[in-house]
Design a protein around this motif. Sequence first.
Motif, PDB file in Angstrom:
ATOM      1  N   GLN A  69      41.136  38.864  36.062  1.00  0.00           N
ATOM      2  CA  GLN A  69      42.435  38.571  35.462  1.00  0.00           C
ATOM      3  C   GLN A  69      42.985  39.813  34.744  1.00  0.00           C
ATOM      4  O   GLN A  69      42.259  40.775  34.501  1.00  0.00           O
ATOM      5  N   CYS A  71      45.068  39.451  31.621  1.00  0.00           N
ATOM      6  CA  CYS A  71      45.794  38.685  30.609  1.00  0.00           C
ATOM      7  C   CYS A  71      46.643  39.594  29.722  1.00  0.00           C
ATOM      8  O   CYS A  71      46.235  40.693  29.370  1.00  0.00           O
ATOM      9  N   ALA A  78      41.160  44.812  30.122  1.00  0.00           N
ATOM     10  CA  ALA A  78      40.358  44.558  31.325  1.00  0.00           C
ATOM     11  C   ALA A  78      41.249  44.264  32.527  1.00  0.00           C
ATOM     12  O   ALA A  78      42.430  43.979  32.383  1.00  0.00           O
ATOM     13  N   GLY A 110      32.816  40.673  28.504  1.00  0.00           N
ATOM     14  CA  GLY A 110      33.364  41.668  29.427  1.00  0.00           C
ATOM     15  C   GLY A 110      34.786  42.002  29.032  1.00  0.00           C
ATOM     16  O   GLY A 110      35.108  41.939  27.844  1.00  0.00           O
ATOM     17  N   ARG A 255      46.313  45.780  24.784  1.00  0.00           N
ATOM     18  CA  ARG A 255      47.480  45.152  25.441  1.00  0.00           C
ATOM     19  C   ARG A 255      48.275  44.276  24.490  1.00  0.00           C
ATOM     20  O   ARG A 255      49.480  44.123  24.654  1.00  0.00           O
TER      21      ARG A 255
END
Lengths: 354, 111
Positions: A69, A71, A78, A110, A255
Amino acid sequence: MSKLKTQSLHKRDSELAKTNKQLEILSNGIFANGELPTFKDKIAESNQFPLKPKPLEILQINVGYMCNQVCEHCHVDAGPDRKEIMTKETMQQCLDVIKSTGAHTLDLTGGAPEMNPNFRWFVEEAAKVGIKDFIVRSNLTIIRANKKYHDLPEFFKKHNVHVVSSMPHWTRGKTDKQRGEGVFDQSIQALKDLNAVGYGMPDSNLKLDLVYNPSGAFLPANQAAMEKDFKKALLEDFGIQFHNLFSITNLPISRFLDFLIASENYEDYMYALVDAFNPSAVANVMCTNTLSVSWDGYLYDCDFNQMLDLKVASKTKHISNYNEEVLQNRDIIISQHCYGCTAGAGSSCQGTVA
Amino acid sequence: MSKTYYDPTDLRKFGKISDWNEELGSKFFDYYNTVFQEGALSEREKSLIALAVAHTIQCPYCIDAYTGDGLQRGITKEEMMEALHVAGAIRGGASLVHGVQMMNKVNKLEG
Ligand code: SF4
Ligand code: SF4
């Protein structure tokens, strides 16, 4: 919220992929001109500076930044384009430490930890150590992403893994907005798969907890009230059950910081965090009982400091020369992102702290 | 002085009204905070009522505050909009129901 990006900040070559740029933003502006107190000054008011660790309880290991993903709020930055993955050799070094440490909880995270090619081997080996609480942070969709992951619920069950999964809302719209198109339906299916093998059922020893973090520039509300709403909606709408809900505040890094700045919410959000500062949350912030290990074996006060590349202020900086006694004496490295851990009832990977 | 009557950042300073009258200010905030605690109604229900009332009295501070509060509580935008339509219906209805008075008057005057 803006349209979901499909690449990490790193891949997009964003300025904010650089950790020193993020730290600069967090130290300048409203914190440099005295409008708001720095975190250091704020905790000094209640004599809590410098922040010191207590005996280690939780070892959190980040086995890689790769994720299926991307996000919007992800503090790890990630995504499928991140190639940082823990090697078997570093995993072995972690296992040696797990065997010797007094920590009662092992927490794998992760990225999507399951995407590390040695993930299953690592879980099998770590489970043998017999640590009290063995957590895997699973993003749920990975279970449905590919056939080779469909048996994960059974695998987790076999090794008595405690599954902790993200779920930003009980409605499709809000979930997909934060985590991507189709994530809600896949997550619901994955939760059903977990329930089917016994995870999250009342009185079941197979622990399934959910993590809620707000899908925008606002703080989470009362954890117990949110848990009640989640439980009611997921049961009524989908027949899904789980144990506890952890409510986590989004920290202004990576992010989420990018989103705050792009949506012109950064200053208001920092004001909201500082206004909600709770001095009694400071003593129990995550870094006081947790150590975070990165994919390449370095040690950090927490997963957030890891993403800001703030390695522990100690002679022992790497899992290969781990020394709990030396690490105990360190000062925890702080900056303004830490306000995210002390707002309201406080926030950690295990939910509220105050 | 600012050039507009409303400044969004003034909302943060709400607590300062106690600076000029500590006793009444703190009595007000005690009352305010107690009102919003869970009682026969949940905090969530109270938040939606506050949002609807905020639009009825058209207070920009309250609209900001209870939109944010609703999001924090996981209230969806569909729920918020429905609450606003309740406010709108009552407001519109309050005007229209006076139509009966108008009709009575017309009927009386025209005999
Ligand atoms: S928040 Fe979790 S699931 Fe989403 S991109 Fe980041 S690591 Fe992956
Ligand atoms: S961000 Fe990390 S270092 Fe800062 S208070 Fe939170 S857990 Fe501690």
